[in-house]
Design a protein around this motif. Sequence first.
Motif, PDB file in Angstrom:
ATOM      1  N   LEU A  11       0.823  -1.215   0.000  1.00 58.55           N
ATOM      2  CA  LEU A  11       0.000   0.000   0.000  1.00 58.55           C
ATOM      3  C   LEU A  11       0.859   1.267   0.000  1.00 58.55           C
ATOM      4  O   LEU A  11       0.387   2.334  -0.380  1.00 58.55           O
ATOM      5  CB  LEU A  11      -0.926   0.024   1.217  1.00 58.55           C
ATOM      6  CG  LEU A  11      -2.008  -1.043   1.279  1.00 58.55           C
ATOM      7  CD1 LEU A  11      -2.765  -0.956   2.600  1.00 58.55           C
ATOM      8  CD2 LEU A  11      -2.965  -0.896   0.112  1.00 58.55           C
ATOM      9  N   LEU A  12       2.117   1.142   0.432  1.00 54.48           N
ATOM     10  CA  LEU A  12       3.005   2.297   0.495  1.00 54.48           C
ATOM     11  C   LEU A  12       3.551   2.679  -0.879  1.00 54.48           C
ATOM     12  O   LEU A  12       3.979   3.807  -1.079  1.00 54.48           O
ATOM     13  CB  LEU A  12       4.175   2.019   1.432  1.00 54.48           C
ATOM     14  CG  LEU A  12       3.815   1.688   2.870  1.00 54.48           C
ATOM     15  CD1 LEU A  12       5.067   1.309   3.645  1.00 54.48           C
ATOM     16  CD2 LEU A  12       3.103   2.842   3.524  1.00 54.48           C
ATOM     17  N   GLY A  13       3.539   1.743  -1.825  1.00 51.19           N
ATOM     18  CA  GLY A  13       4.119   1.980  -3.137  1.00 51.19           C
ATOM     19  C   GLY A  13       5.560   1.521  -3.171  1.00 51.19           C
ATOM     20  O   GLY A  13       6.019   0.791  -2.293  1.00 51.19           O
ATOM     21  N   ASP A  44       5.411   7.598  -4.171  1.00 51.52           N
ATOM     22  CA  ASP A  44       4.669   6.872  -5.189  1.00 51.52           C
ATOM     23  C   ASP A  44       3.282   7.496  -5.335  1.00 51.52           C
ATOM     24  O   ASP A  44       2.456   7.421  -4.430  1.00 51.52           O
ATOM     25  CB  ASP A  44       4.558   5.400  -4.805  1.00 51.52           C
ATOM     26  CG  ASP A  44       4.145   4.522  -5.962  1.00 51.52           C
ATOM     27  OD1 ASP A  44       3.330   4.977  -6.792  1.00 51.52           O
ATOM     28  OD2 ASP A  44       4.637   3.391  -6.035  1.00 51.52           O
ATOM     29  N   SER A  47       0.128   5.596  -4.477  1.00 50.76           N
ATOM     30  CA  SER A  47      -0.095   5.209  -3.086  1.00 50.76           C
ATOM     31  C   SER A  47      -1.083   6.165  -2.424  1.00 50.76           C
ATOM     32  O   SER A  47      -1.047   7.373  -2.645  1.00 50.76           O
ATOM     33  CB  SER A  47       1.229   5.240  -2.328  1.00 50.76           C
ATOM     34  OG  SER A  47       1.007   5.083  -0.938  1.00 50.76           O
TER      35      SER A  47
END
Length: 104
Positions: A11-13, A44, A47
């Motif tokens: 999810l953070l990228g 990102d 994200s």
Amino acid sequence: MKLNDFLKSDLLGEKFLAVKGYSEVLDRETQKLSAYRLNVSIQDESSDFFMEMIQVKVNNLSPTVSFQELKNNKTTPIILENIQVGQYNGILWFNCTDVLPVSK
């Protein structure tokens, strides 16, 4: 939505910037150096956490991106190897095994 829904590192990228340099993490009992902490900006755009700043514990006493490289630059593009996200008492924590340079 619950806190555990955010515990997926994807999810953070994949685009991160190291901000400034490392700080030391000392073992609570022995007061010896056990890891480093690094401020990281999520870059990102895909994200949900784009532009957020997180602190990542680096579980490596000789990371690939050295102290000197981060000391001379305010921000440096990096790759966080094996990044993990967890929570303890409702607080998110982040750690990784190494900080790698981004290939140009």
